[in-house]
Design an enzyme around this catalytic site. Structure first.
Site, PDB file in Angstrom:
ATOM      1  N   GLY A  81      45.962  39.711  47.981  1.00 30.55           N
ATOM      2  CA  GLY A  81      46.554  39.147  49.192  1.00 30.55           C
ATOM      3  C   GLY A  81      45.948  37.834  49.642  1.00 30.55           C
ATOM      4  O   GLY A  81      45.961  37.520  50.841  1.00 30.55           O
ATOM      5  N   GLU A  82      45.427  37.047  48.687  1.00 32.74           N
ATOM      6  CA  GLU A  82      44.776  35.798  49.097  1.00 32.74           C
ATOM      7  C   GLU A  82      45.756  34.798  49.702  1.00 32.74           C
ATOM      8  O   GLU A  82      45.402  34.054  50.617  1.00 32.74           O
ATOM      9  CB  GLU A  82      44.027  35.167  47.922  1.00 32.74           C
ATOM     10  CG  GLU A  82      43.235  33.922  48.323  1.00 32.74           C
ATOM     11  CD  GLU A  82      41.920  33.776  47.583  1.00 32.74           C
ATOM     12  OE1 GLU A  82      41.335  32.700  47.693  1.00 32.74           O
ATOM     13  OE2 GLU A  82      41.490  34.711  46.911  1.00 32.74           O
ATOM     14  N   ARG A  83      47.005  34.766  49.207  1.00 34.84           N
ATOM     15  CA  ARG A  83      48.001  33.858  49.802  1.00 34.84           C
ATOM     16  C   ARG A  83      48.260  34.231  51.253  1.00 34.84           C
ATOM     17  O   ARG A  83      48.338  33.364  52.125  1.00 34.84           O
ATOM     18  CB  ARG A  83      49.313  33.901  49.013  1.00 34.84           C
ATOM     19  CG  ARG A  83      49.271  33.168  47.687  1.00 34.84           C
ATOM     20  CD  ARG A  83      50.621  33.150  46.993  1.00 34.84           C
ATOM     21  NE  ARG A  83      51.566  32.278  47.684  1.00 34.84           N
ATOM     22  CZ  ARG A  83      52.614  32.692  48.380  1.00 34.84           C
ATOM     23  NH1 ARG A  83      52.875  33.976  48.519  1.00 34.84           N
ATOM     24  NH2 ARG A  83      53.417  31.826  48.947  1.00 34.84           N
ATOM     25  N   GLU A 115      47.349  42.221  39.801  1.00 40.73           N
ATOM     26  CA  GLU A 115      48.122  42.042  41.034  1.00 40.73           C
ATOM     27  C   GLU A 115      48.804  40.687  41.052  1.00 40.73           C
ATOM     28  O   GLU A 115      49.973  40.556  41.433  1.00 40.73           O
ATOM     29  CB  GLU A 115      47.206  42.192  42.252  1.00 40.73           C
ATOM     30  CG  GLU A 115      47.907  42.330  43.581  1.00 40.73           C
ATOM     31  CD  GLU A 115      48.136  41.003  44.290  1.00 40.73           C
ATOM     32  OE1 GLU A 115      48.953  40.967  45.223  1.00 40.73           O
ATOM     33  OE2 GLU A 115      47.484  40.009  43.911  1.00 40.73           O
ATOM     34  N   ASN A 116      48.095  39.655  40.607  1.00 40.60           N
ATOM     35  CA  ASN A 116      48.684  38.314  40.576  1.00 40.60           C
ATOM     36  C   ASN A 116      49.782  38.211  39.530  1.00 40.60           C
ATOM     37  O   ASN A 116      50.838  37.628  39.775  1.00 40.60           O
ATOM     38  CB  ASN A 116      47.590  37.265  40.297  1.00 40.60           C
ATOM     39  CG  ASN A 116      46.952  36.766  41.571  1.00 40.60           C
ATOM     40  OD1 ASN A 116      47.459  35.874  42.230  1.00 40.60           O
ATOM     41  ND2 ASN A 116      45.836  37.364  41.948  1.00 40.60           N
ATOM     42  N   ARG A 119      52.879  40.245  40.839  1.00 46.00           N
ATOM     43  CA  ARG A 119      53.494  40.013  42.134  1.00 46.00           C
ATOM     44  C   ARG A 119      53.585  38.542  42.544  1.00 46.00           C
ATOM     45  O   ARG A 119      54.229  38.218  43.517  1.00 46.00           O
ATOM     46  CB  ARG A 119      52.710  40.754  43.225  1.00 46.00           C
ATOM     47  CG  ARG A 119      52.674  42.250  43.016  1.00 46.00           C
ATOM     48  CD  ARG A 119      51.992  42.941  44.151  1.00 46.00           C
ATOM     49  NE  ARG A 119      52.639  42.662  45.421  1.00 46.00           N
ATOM     50  CZ  ARG A 119      52.168  43.046  46.599  1.00 46.00           C
ATOM     51  NH1 ARG A 119      51.054  43.733  46.656  1.00 46.00           N
ATOM     52  NH2 ARG A 119      52.810  42.757  47.717  1.00 46.00           N
TER      53      ARG A 119
END
Length: 294
Positions: A81-83, A115-116, A119
């Protein structure tokens, strides 16, 4: 009395209980207590897209909570969830909703990369690097990797091959100067110098993926049976071979197409073939010749 409420009411209650339970698992974490994931595979975050996400967060909030793990110093490290985290900072939020998970160092890389890949819109080079890191640092085979990221092995292989391209072409792919299709065609060419030449021609003349594939095939095919026979029988020195190859390369670069250069060592006779795929390309080649005659 409860029996008279009906099945619909019971389902509604069950759904409400599920939502309450789910909310209980979500924590509000201070943004100042969150640190980035050092294993984050994404190297570029599009500024415009981040601003758009920030505006959406201002209007609707964060729909999907971040996933964090707690560190020994009380801080929280991003698992995924870095974005959303970066956009939340732009939006001016003080806290963000997050799930807190127990994740060890060995699993952090896998979580972040997978995850990246699944997604997010990684560029092809970032995705290729992610695959290679998963294989190297998690001791995975290509088959195991393909299974983990839910992709065909051939897809994974095609991405990994991009890492064999010269740095100049990798940079062009990263900056979206060429597409994944162009890069796949270029990586099929054996010689790195020829790859760069074709890449530069693609940028200059706007070659389609199909055109680059055609040129790549021409470069990989022997010029002609006669030429191959001559190569076998004649005693060419390395220096003369290099001179002729340089001539062919320079002519190909000049005309923007795969020039065939044939020469017999015993007689010195030969021919230069300049192929073209359309009337427009023929006109372009003729204009180049006109410029050379001026």
């Amino acid at each position: 009395m409860g029996l008279g409420r009906g099945l619909g009411a019971l389902i509604s209650d069950a759904e409400e209980d599920r939502i309450i339970e789910q909310k209980a698992l979500v924590n509000e974490i201070n943004i100042s207590d969150i640190v980035a994931n050092p294993w984050q595979p994404r190297s570029d975050f599009d500024e415009e897209q981040l601003n758009e996400l920030a505006e959406s967060i201002k209007q609707c909030g964060i729909i999907t909570p971040l996933t964090l793990r707690q560190l020994n110093d009380g801080k929280y490290q991003i698992v995924s969830g870095e974005r959303r985290f970066r956009a939340s900072k732009i939006a001016g939020l003080n806290t963000v909703p997050a799930y807190i998970r127990e994740v060890n160092d060995d699993d952090m890389l896998q979580y972040a990369l997978i995850e990246n890949i699944q997604r997010s819109d990684l560029n092809p080079l970032e995705e290729a690097i992610s695959y290679q890191r998963l294989m190297d640092e998690c001791n995975l085979t290509q088959e195991q990797l393909a299974e983990k990221v839910s992709k065909k092995r051939s897809t994974v292989t095609n991405f990994l091959r991009l890492l064999k391209l010269p740095a100049e072409i990798q940079a062009g792919l990263k900056e979206k100067l060429i597409s994944m299709g162009h890069a796949r065609a270029l990586v099929s060419v054996d010689d790195p110098q020829t790859q760069i030449m074709l890449y530069q021609q693609t940028l200059e003349f706007g070659y389609s993926v199909r055109r680059v594939e055609e040129l790549a095939r021409e470069y990989n095919e022997p010029s002609s049976p006669t030429e191959e026979k001559t190569k076998t029988k004649s005693k060419k020195t390395p220096s003369s071979t290099g001179v002729y190859e340089t001539m062919r390369t320079n002519l190909s670069k000049l005309f923007g197409t795969s020039v065939k250069f044939e020469r017999k060592e015993d007689t010195g006779k030969g021919k230069i073939t300049i192929p073209f795929a359309s009337d427009e390309e023929l006109e372009r080649i003729l204009s180049v010749l006109d410029q050379q005659n001026k």
